[in-house]
Design an enzyme around this catalytic site. Structure first.
Site, PDB file in Angstrom:
ATOM      1  N   GLU A 156      36.495  37.146  50.313  1.00  0.00           N
ATOM      2  CA  GLU A 156      36.694  37.063  48.856  1.00  0.00           C
ATOM      3  C   GLU A 156      36.020  35.802  48.306  1.00  0.00           C
ATOM      4  OE1 GLU A 156      40.779  37.895  47.683  1.00  0.00           O
ATOM      5  OE2 GLU A 156      40.591  39.938  48.436  1.00  0.00           O
ATOM      6  N   GLU A 164      40.229  45.368  53.366  1.00  0.00           N
ATOM      7  CA  GLU A 164      41.610  45.186  52.900  1.00  0.00           C
ATOM      8  C   GLU A 164      41.941  46.319  51.957  1.00  0.00           C
ATOM      9  OE1 GLU A 164      42.776  41.308  51.434  1.00  0.00           O
ATOM     10  OE2 GLU A 164      41.514  40.299  52.918  1.00  0.00           O
TER      11      GLU A 164
HETATM   12  O1  AHR Z   1      46.081  40.476  52.155  1.00  0.00           O
HETATM   13  C1  AHR Z   1      46.520  39.418  51.364  1.00  0.00           C
HETATM   14  C2  AHR Z   1      45.389  38.708  50.638  1.00  0.00           C
HETATM   15  O2  AHR Z   1      44.824  39.578  49.710  1.00  0.00           O
HETATM   16  C3  AHR Z   1      44.226  38.260  51.473  1.00  0.00           C
HETATM   17  O3  AHR Z   1      44.436  37.035  52.095  1.00  0.00           O
HETATM   18  C4  AHR Z   1      43.126  38.160  50.481  1.00  0.00           C
HETATM   19  O4  AHR Z   1      41.861  38.385  51.049  1.00  0.00           O
HETATM   20  C5  AHR Z   1      43.498  39.189  49.432  1.00  0.00           C
HETATM   21  O5  AHR Z   1      43.422  38.685  48.152  1.00  0.00           O
END
Ligand code: AHR
Length: 505
Positions: free
Chosen positions: A175, A306
């Site tokens: 991110e 994710e």
């Molecule tokens: O999964 C939780 C968080 O969500 C992670 O650390 C981040 O990459 C995302 O914003």
């Protein structure tokens, strides 16, 4: 009762559905690592080298293909040298992103690789670009994967591991537009190229380097990365700098810490969630279209590293630990995601649910007394195992129940996908309606069906979830079906996820 009818061509195969679409994610966040995967050697909970064996056994049953670690946002503040050597001498740090708690670094590189070996899963190590250095990342790759005599392999051997490990997947930050450094896409693209250059392939370990990608449908971010990696009009193939580009997509409704109740949700919130969940289809199609323009041969993988639901945390827990319950609704979110992932298998190489234990949409919830609960989402992963590395099969839904309409947003109430491997086929189907069972008729064409078996995951209400007191409130059960010639009929209960296994001649 509503009805649906679909044609499945059992002899028309498409792309391979990579088993890596069933990947996982474990971050140093709340109780995912500490208390979830890792309890320490001195714990009374059965463990090997501190790793919880009940959790390992449950995940081995899912045949999890890979595990991403150490973050997430934590990856960009993690310095790997703090997590090697004698545990009592490892420096401590503050996990500033997730609750300002102290991290003792007892779970580090060797513990993670031991966990992967116990799980039989490929390692996906996410390097630190945000607060690290190129040298630090380059050294970590050497430490993990270099054989023979070198400064980093000597250090690894001094810490008790002679053989290098295999590390197939390598993340270049996380991110980068946010917690990974608040970079602009162009700036990150250059950083990713620079770091990638020094993440070497040592011996026969070939890294699949993954650039940190977009939030949701930020297609401009993906386009910038594609420009950075490809060479339009050049003879060179566009795979040099990174082999994959990620994006993140969470199904939630709301923002900040006030998202949506994990268990006490309304019918409206249920449907809003499902509309958000299936919208990942549009998002993947968008990223795919951008990538196709630069990489028509589809050499670069799209990676959703994710995904999952994100609800309000359980009362009484640290809000930054992201510990949430998991209901039948979560299972249905997983079911529709997998149908969509299967559909996009030609471009989508990997997906990692966030996160495996005790954080967000978990497979497993643990407590410090040694209790462990398998969530409804766990059961979807288990029921869908037959899709791993299978070939897509086309499913034509030619009759379906009326869509649910939420202020103009339409939700198809039946979601379905199918695949085949050798003499088997697997069909997954969700009935998302809250108020109506559905009779599904499948016209199975192209191959002869010699055997069948179906299972269903449902409950009396979508809010139902598993606890240590009621661990099987949501668990798979056998489902009746009828086969007449090539026509299969099955009744899908309201709010249910089902799998139909076929033996084929
Ligand atoms: O999964 C939780 C968080 O969500 C992670 O650390 C981040 O990459 C995302 O914003």
């Amino acid at each position: 009762m509503s009805s649906a009818r679909a044609v499945v061509d059992l002899d028309v195969t498409g792309a391979t559905i990579s088993r890596h679409l069933y990947g996982h994610f474990a971050e140093h966040l709340g109780r995912c690592i500490y208390g979830g995967f890792y309890v320490g050697e001195d714990s009374s909970i059965p463990n090997e080298g501190g790793i919880r064996l009940d959790v390992v056994e449950a995940l081995r049953a899912l045949q999890i293909p890979n595990l991403r670690w150490p973050g997430g946002c934590f990856a960009d503040e993690y310095h790997w040298r703090d997590g090697i050597g004698p545990k009592e001498q490892r420096p401590r740090m503050v996990n500033t992103h997730w609750g300002n708690v102290e991290e003792n670094n007892h779970f580090g590189t060797h513990e993670f690789m031991a966990l992967c070996e116990l799980l039989g899963a490929d390692a996906y190590v996410n390097g630190n670009i945000g607060s690290g250095t190129v040298q630090e990342m380059s050294d970590w790759v050497e430490y993990l994967t270099r054989d023979g005599d070198s400064p980093m392999s000597r250090l690894r051997k001094a810490n008790g591991r002679d053989e290098p490990w295999k590390v197939p997947y390598w993340g270049l930050g996380n991110e980068a537009w946010g917690c990974g450094g608040h970079m602009r896409a162009e700036a990150y693209a250059d950083e990713a190229r620079r770091y990638s250059t020094f993440c070497r392939n040592h011996g026969d370990n070939t890294l699949y380097r993954i650039a940190a990608g977009a939030a949701d449908d930020d297609l401009a971010w993906t386009e910038t990365l594609m420009k950075a990696v490809s060479c339009l009009g050049c003879a060179r193939e566009p795979r040099g700098m990174f082999q994959g580009i990620s994006f993140h997509y969470y199904s939630h409704d709301g923002s900040g810490l006030n998202k949506n109740p994990a268990t006490a949700f309304s019918d409206e919130q249920y449907y809003t969630t499902m509309i958000k969940a299936v919208d990942i289809d549009r998002v993947i199609a968008g990223h795919t279209a951008v990538m196709d323009a630069y990489d028509p041969k589809r050499r670069i993988g799209l990676i959703c590293d994710e995904w999952g639901t994100w609800w309000n945390t359980e009362p009484g827990t640290n809000p930054r630990f992201l510990y949430q319950q998991n209901t039948l609704r979560d299972a249905l979110v997983a079911g529709v995601h997998f149908d969509i992932f299967h559909k996009h298998a030609a471009r989508l190489h990997m997906a990692n649910i966030a996160q495996t234990v005790n954080v967000l949409q978990s497979m497993i919830l643990t407590d410090d007394a040694g209790g462990m609960v398998l969530t409804p989402t766990y059961h979807v992963f288990e029921m869908n195992k037959g899709h791993h590395d299978a070939l897509q099969l086309p499913v034509h839904l030619i009759e379906r129940p009326d869509a649910y309409d939420a202020d103009g947003a339409q939700l198809d109430l039946v979601s379905i996908s199918a695949s085949t491997k050798g003499a088997n086929a697997l069909i997954s189907v969700s009935n998302l309606a809250l108020d109506s069972d559905t009779t599904l008729t499948l016209d199975l064409r192209g191959r002869t069906v010699t055997g069948h078996h179906a299972r269903v995951l449902t409950a009396d209400e979508p809010q139902r979830h598993n606890t240590t007191a009621a661990p099987d409130a949501v668990a798979p059960a056998d489902l009746d079906l009828a086969l007449d010639g090539g026509v299969l009929t099955v009744t899908l209960p309201r709010h249910s996820f089902s799998t139909i296994h076929l033996d084929l001649a």
